[in-house]
Design an enzyme around this catalytic site. Structure first.
Site, PDB file in Angstrom:
ATOM      1  N   ASP A 250       0.899  -1.288  -0.112  1.00 17.47           N
ATOM      2  CA  ASP A 250      -0.185   0.202   0.118  1.00 17.47           C
ATOM      3  C   ASP A 250       0.743   1.231   0.048  1.00 17.47           C
ATOM      4  OD1 ASP A 250      -2.454  -1.302  -0.085  1.00 17.47           O
ATOM      5  OD2 ASP A 250      -2.419  -1.701   2.268  1.00 17.47           O
TER       6      ASP A 250
ATOM      7  N   TYR B 214       6.954 -10.343   6.408  1.00 16.81           N
ATOM      8  CA  TYR B 214       6.908  -8.762   6.542  1.00 16.81           C
ATOM      9  C   TYR B 214       7.492  -8.177   7.717  1.00 16.81           C
ATOM     10  CZ  TYR B 214       3.567  -7.490   2.878  1.00 16.81           C
ATOM     11  OH  TYR B 214       3.065  -7.190   1.486  1.00 16.81           O
TER      12      TYR B 214
END
Length: 241
Positions: A52, A111
């Site tokens: 994002d 992540y």
């Protein structure tokens, strides 16, 4: 030919990975570079997944396949390096089998989320979350471990997908002056990591109980009132094939 290309990027000035009209994105920049260098108008690159706006990548992977691309890997590598901006770094270019797909062939991803509870640093604002109180690392780990395994993460995502079951393989934390959280899973939903991190921080600061987090995993519901940790501290760390 089909190529597997790994790269890293500073997401601060991008509106995410995926191409969007009138906005600067990583995919958009790369596709324009391919069009410019190789004179191919209908090129499309496929990322391992989307990041994002404001999210960074230590190692993202994409595949690109086109009949007009018939070059050695080092030629592609040098061409891309000569044209990418200072916030994109090409790491490696490999020729791969025509069947390779950067998204569908990925087996898991890791992540990383970086939290600074030590000392505010103005010049790190876009690369970490600063919190103005010390974090109890053990409580963060306790909360993180609730998420390990296969769960319906509907409560911890803003995704519109109907299939929201994912498997978190492992979690870990690393501590120096900063707290660094690592989460590895077979896939991630939109905002999933940021909502998990926010929940763990709320537990560490006594704003939510472990029982409540567990309840949201056992009885998932869309629109659960879970906060969203800022994008600045999030990095796509590694993609596994």
């Amino acid at each position: 030919m089909n190529y597997k290309i790994s790269l890293r990027y500073d997401g601060s000035l991008f509106y995410g990975w995926a191409r969007q009209p009138q906005k600067r994105t990583v995919q958009g920049d790369l596709e324009e570079i391919f069009k410019s260098i190789f004179k191919i108008n209908n090129i499309r690159i496929i990322g391992s997944g989307r990041t994002d706006k404001g999210v960074h990548a230590y190692e993202q992977t994409f595949s690109v396949k086109h009949s007009a691309l018939k070059y050695d890997s080092h030629i592609i590598y040098q061409a891309l390096c000569s044209r990418t901006s200072s916030d994109i770094q090409i790491l490696e270019v490999q020729k791969v089998d025509d069947s390779f797909h950067a998204q569908y062939n990925a087996t898991s991803k890791t992540y990383q989320y970086v939290i600074n509870d030590y000392e505010f640093d103005l010049f790190r604002n876009n690369y970490e979350l600063f919190v103005n109180q010390k974090i109890n690392d053990q409580k963060i780990l306790e909360a993180l471990e609730l998420f390990v395994g296969e769960h319906d993460f509907k409560s911890f995502s803003t995704s519109e997908l109907t299939m929201t079951i994912r498997r978190i393989n492992w979690v870990k934390i690393k501590r120096d002056t900063h707290l660094i959280i690592y989460i590895n899973a077979n896939g991630f939903l939109k905002n999933m990591v940021r909502m998990i991190v926010a929940s763990c921080l709320d537990y560490a600061f006594n704003k939510i109980s472990l029982a409540k987090i567990h309840e949201l995993l056992i009885y998932p519901k869309k629109g659960a009132s879970i906060k969203l940790a800022p994008a600045c501290g999030l990095y796509l760390y590694k993609v596994y094939y």
